[in-house]
Design an enzyme around this catalytic site. Structure first.
Site, mmCIF file in Angstrom:
data_model
loop_
_atom_site.group_PDB
_atom_site.id
_atom_site.type_symbol
_atom_site.label_atom_id
_atom_site.label_comp_id
_atom_site.label_asym_id
_atom_site.label_seq_id
_atom_site.Cartn_x
_atom_site.Cartn_y
_atom_site.Cartn_z
ATOM 1 N N LYS A 157 0.868 -1.189 0.000
ATOM 2 C CA LYS A 157 0.000 0.000 0.000
ATOM 3 C C LYS A 157 0.895 1.225 0.000
ATOM 4 O O LYS A 157 2.025 1.171 0.464
ATOM 5 C CB LYS A 157 -0.875 0.018 1.255
ATOM 6 C CG LYS A 157 -2.107 0.886 1.128
ATOM 7 C CD LYS A 157 -3.259 0.114 0.498
ATOM 8 C CE LYS A 157 -4.434 0.995 0.161
ATOM 9 N NZ LYS A 157 -5.591 0.184 -0.265
ATOM 10 N N ASP B 164 -7.058 4.271 -4.512
ATOM 11 C CA ASP B 164 -7.722 4.135 -3.206
ATOM 12 C C ASP B 164 -8.337 5.516 -2.958
ATOM 13 O O ASP B 164 -8.563 6.267 -3.930
ATOM 14 C CB ASP B 164 -6.718 3.739 -2.117
ATOM 15 C CG ASP B 164 -7.394 3.257 -0.817
ATOM 16 O OD1 ASP B 164 -7.779 2.086 -0.733
ATOM 17 O OD2 ASP B 164 -7.557 4.076 0.117
HETATM 18 P P1 NDP Z 1 -12.979 7.705 -2.991
HETATM 19 O O1 NDP Z 1 -11.925 8.699 -2.782
HETATM 20 O O2 NDP Z 1 -13.513 7.462 -4.345
HETATM 21 O O3 NDP Z 1 -14.235 8.011 -2.048
HETATM 22 C C1 NDP Z 1 -14.095 8.096 -0.683
HETATM 23 C C2 NDP Z 1 -15.432 8.459 -0.071
HETATM 24 O O4 NDP Z 1 -15.334 8.325 1.345
HETATM 25 C C3 NDP Z 1 -15.819 9.888 -0.340
HETATM 26 O O5 NDP Z 1 -17.213 10.012 -0.346
HETATM 27 C C4 NDP Z 1 -15.214 10.597 0.868
HETATM 28 O O6 NDP Z 1 -15.823 11.831 1.171
HETATM 29 C C5 NDP Z 1 -15.458 9.608 1.953
HETATM 30 N N1 NDP Z 1 -14.422 9.772 2.979
HETATM 31 C C6 NDP Z 1 -13.090 9.627 2.811
HETATM 32 N N2 NDP Z 1 -12.428 9.888 3.933
HETATM 33 C C7 NDP Z 1 -13.376 10.206 4.837
HETATM 34 C C8 NDP Z 1 -13.335 10.574 6.193
HETATM 35 N N3 NDP Z 1 -12.166 10.675 6.840
HETATM 36 N N4 NDP Z 1 -14.506 10.818 6.817
HETATM 37 C C9 NDP Z 1 -15.685 10.713 6.160
HETATM 38 N N5 NDP Z 1 -15.787 10.377 4.856
HETATM 39 C C10 NDP Z 1 -14.652 10.124 4.224
HETATM 40 O O7 NDP Z 1 -12.399 6.341 -2.361
HETATM 41 P P2 NDP Z 1 -12.865 4.836 -2.607
HETATM 42 O O8 NDP Z 1 -14.326 4.782 -2.842
HETATM 43 O O9 NDP Z 1 -11.951 4.253 -3.598
HETATM 44 O O10 NDP Z 1 -12.516 4.183 -1.201
HETATM 45 C C11 NDP Z 1 -13.452 4.086 -0.131
HETATM 46 C C12 NDP Z 1 -13.016 3.003 0.827
HETATM 47 O O11 NDP Z 1 -12.967 1.750 0.130
HETATM 48 C C13 NDP Z 1 -11.628 3.183 1.443
HETATM 49 O O12 NDP Z 1 -11.626 2.633 2.743
HETATM 50 C C14 NDP Z 1 -10.747 2.333 0.558
HETATM 51 O O13 NDP Z 1 -9.572 1.928 1.226
HETATM 52 C C15 NDP Z 1 -11.671 1.161 0.282
HETATM 53 N N6 NDP Z 1 -11.390 0.351 -0.882
HETATM 54 C C16 NDP Z 1 -11.273 0.896 -2.131
HETATM 55 C C17 NDP Z 1 -11.052 0.087 -3.219
HETATM 56 C C18 NDP Z 1 -11.002 0.621 -4.600
HETATM 57 O O14 NDP Z 1 -10.883 -0.170 -5.534
HETATM 58 N N7 NDP Z 1 -11.101 1.918 -4.828
HETATM 59 C C19 NDP Z 1 -10.868 -1.363 -3.076
HETATM 60 C C20 NDP Z 1 -11.090 -1.847 -1.721
HETATM 61 C C21 NDP Z 1 -11.310 -1.009 -0.701
HETATM 62 P P3 NDP Z 1 -15.066 13.213 0.820
HETATM 63 O O15 NDP Z 1 -15.175 13.358 -0.643
HETATM 64 O O16 NDP Z 1 -15.798 14.235 1.598
HETATM 65 O O17 NDP Z 1 -13.646 13.043 1.277
HETATM 66 O O1 2IT Z 2 -7.941 -1.564 -0.751
HETATM 67 C C1 2IT Z 2 -7.868 -2.065 -1.885
HETATM 68 O O2 2IT Z 2 -7.967 -3.288 -2.077
HETATM 69 C C2 2IT Z 2 -7.672 -1.162 -3.027
HETATM 70 N N1 2IT Z 2 -7.629 0.053 -2.834
HETATM 71 C C3 2IT Z 2 -7.496 -1.722 -4.407
HETATM 72 C C4 2IT Z 2 -6.087 -2.203 -4.608
HETATM 73 C C5 2IT Z 2 -5.750 -2.627 -6.000
HETATM 74 O O3 2IT Z 2 -4.554 -2.933 -6.194
HETATM 75 O O4 2IT Z 2 -6.606 -2.677 -6.887
#
Ligand code: NDP
Ligand code: 2IT
Length: 444
Positions: free
Chosen positions: A126, A166
């Site tokens: 990461k 992420d």
């Molecule tokens: P994005 O940046 O696309 O979206 C994040 C969302 O979460 C936004 O709505 C954001 O709001 C909100 N958010 C982020 N930080 C905070 C906080 N501290 N408090 C409240 N709201 C918050 O990220 P992802 O959708 O990609 O990721 C979301 C989660 O999923 C994370 O935990 C990530 O690690 C996990 N994840 C992502 C994967 C991926 O493929 N993208 C895969 C597996 C897990 P705002 O815009 O106001 O910051």
């Molecule tokens: O938390 C996660 O699994 C991710 N943000 C996606 C990682 C990836 O390599 O696609």
């Protein structure tokens, strides 16, 4: 003292001021107790848990860039290469002001087990930065990404370490990062995933984490003689994971009534209109508040509180520790019967304990959000064979992978006498694979 207790003490002492990392390690080690106790002598001799909790490598670096006013800014970049036991390091990059070493280590540690559950050959890593893309111009984001990659490139490679997105890192950022990697190295290779479709990206990667979350939730419900049809769903976040979880939940007949961002949440009893959310979030990079300005049936509330909305199923898809004990109690009191994590570690330990003890169903993120990284691994495969599969092909594979994860984690939980405890099931099933690979490869 048991090996597990000794290790928990050691990890806390050796990694001061990293509470998220402690939390992730404690959860894993506590659920591995029955497995470790069976093999305690061997694992102690091999120092297996010491090695498992110590990253193979951490790089931390300066990222200088120039903002639109001509002012030089300096951020800190990280890449934690946690474990290459089962494949090249794989895991996302997070750009968010809250990022520090402890966050990246917790995410990298979780990634080892998540990646093992996918059944694909990817190790755990990461990275990220305390850079905040919010409110920055495209040029500023590009300048930051180019500077970030100017250091990162020497540590990564298609067969070494393959970052992805992420929080705060989506298609735009991956594009700028990829362009700079290619420019420095001269290599057109699958060094990043989540790429655009015109330069080596995979169809369905954008949707994969959210879709995968709903596919495995559907498996869980089927196993308990239920379905998503007609269920009310509350989703936190409105980013990549949240949007595509909402889309698939709606396709499977559920009603999604809420989404949020870090400022507040919207409640729409008629069901969230996703085209409007996508326009606000994916096109205009706006705030969820604007949804209520556009949709008369919706109400916006400032602050936390999304978990006070009555629902059947809760899908936390924003960030770590966003669902605490009080939230869990509110969900239960309002009739919610399942919490499935889309984010990484969104549920605090106390809330997880309450949810499980109160008889609600609970899927841990390392199992339920693994569809994103699994599809990243499929992107790597397509890059290696220089082919692009159809959306249907990738989506069908994703569905199969999520079903297989559900089978693995429910079977492992049952085998160790904790039927229905998917936290234990996920940790045990993943550990079995990683531990075997580590032992086979000797003391490295
Ligand atoms: P994005 O940046 O696309 O979206 C994040 C969302 O979460 C936004 O709505 C954001 O709001 C909100 N958010 C982020 N930080 C905070 C906080 N501290 N408090 C409240 N709201 C918050 O990220 P992802 O959708 O990609 O990721 C979301 C989660 O999923 C994370 O935990 C990530 O690690 C996990 N994840 C992502 C994967 C991926 O493929 N993208 C895969 C597996 C897990 P705002 O815009 O106001 O910051
Ligand atoms: O938390 C996660 O699994 C991710 N943000 C996606 C990682 C990836 O390599 O696609």
């Amino acid at each position: 003292m048991s090996y597990v207790d000794e290790m928990i003490e050691r990890v806390v002492a050796k990694n001061p001021a990293e509470p998220e990392f402690h939390q992730a390690v404690k959860e894993v080690l506590n659920s591995l107790r029955p497995v470790i106790e069976k093999n305690e002598e061997l694992y102690r001799k091999e120092a297996l848990l010491e090695r498992l909790t110590e990253p193979e490598r951490i790089v931390s670096f300066r990222v200088p860039w120039v903002d639109d006013k001509g002012q030089v800014q300096v951020n800190r970049g990280y890449r934690v290469q946690f474990s290459s036991a089962i494949g090249p390091y794989k895991g996302g990059l997070r750009f968010h002001p809250s990022v520090y070493q402890g966050i990246i280590k917790f995410l990298g540690f979780e990634q080892i087990f998540k990646n093992a559950l996918t059944g694909l050959p990817i190790g755990g890593g990461k990275g990220g930065s305390d850079f905040d893309p919010k409110g920055k111009s495209d040029r500023e984001v590009m300048a930051f990404c180019q500077s970030f990659m100017t250091e990162l490139y020497r540590h990564i490679g298609a067969d070494v370490d393959v970052p992805a997105g992420d929080i705060g890192v989506g298609g735009r950022e991956i594009g700028y990062l990829y362009g700079q990697y290619k420019r420095i190295t001269g290599l057109y290779e699958g060094v990043l995933t989540g790429k655009g479709l015109t330069y080596g990206g995979s169809l369905a990667r954008t949707e994969a984490t959210g879709y995968g979350l709903v596919y495995i939730t559907d498996e869980l419900l089927k196993d308990h003689n239920m379905s998503l049809e007609g269920k009310t769903v509350v989703i936190s976040g409105s980013g990549n994971v949240a949007i595509y979880a909402a889309e698939k939940a709606q396709q499977l007949g559920a009603k999604v009534v809420s989404m949020s961002d870090s400022n507040g949440y919207v409640y729409d009893p008629e069901g969230i209109k996703l085209d409007i959310v996508k326009d606000i979030k994916e096109k205009r990079r706006g705030r969820i508040k604007e949804y209520a300005e556009a949709v008369p049936s919706a109400k916006y509330t400032e602050g936390k509180g999304v978990w006070t909305i009555p629902c059947d199923i809760a899908l936390p898809c924003a960030t770590q520790n966003e669902l605490n004990l009080e939230d869990a109690k509110a969900l239960k009191a309002n009739g919610c019967f399942a919490v499935c994590e889309g984010a990484n570690m969104p549920t605090t330990q106390e809330a997880t304990d309450f949810i499980q003890e109160s008889g609600m169903l609970f899927l841990p993120g390392k199992a339920s959000n693994a569809g994103g990284v699994a599809t990243s691994a499929l992107e790597m495969t397509q890059n290696s064979e220089r082919l692009s599969w159809t959306f249907e092909e990738v989506d069908a594979k994703l569905k199969g992978i999520m079903a297989n994860i559900y089978t693995q984690i429910s079977r492992a939980a049952k085998e160790y006498g904790h039927e229905g405890n998917y936290v234990m099931g996920a940790n045990i099933a993943a550990f079995a694979k990683v531990a075997e690979a580590m032992t086979a490869q000797g003391i490295v």
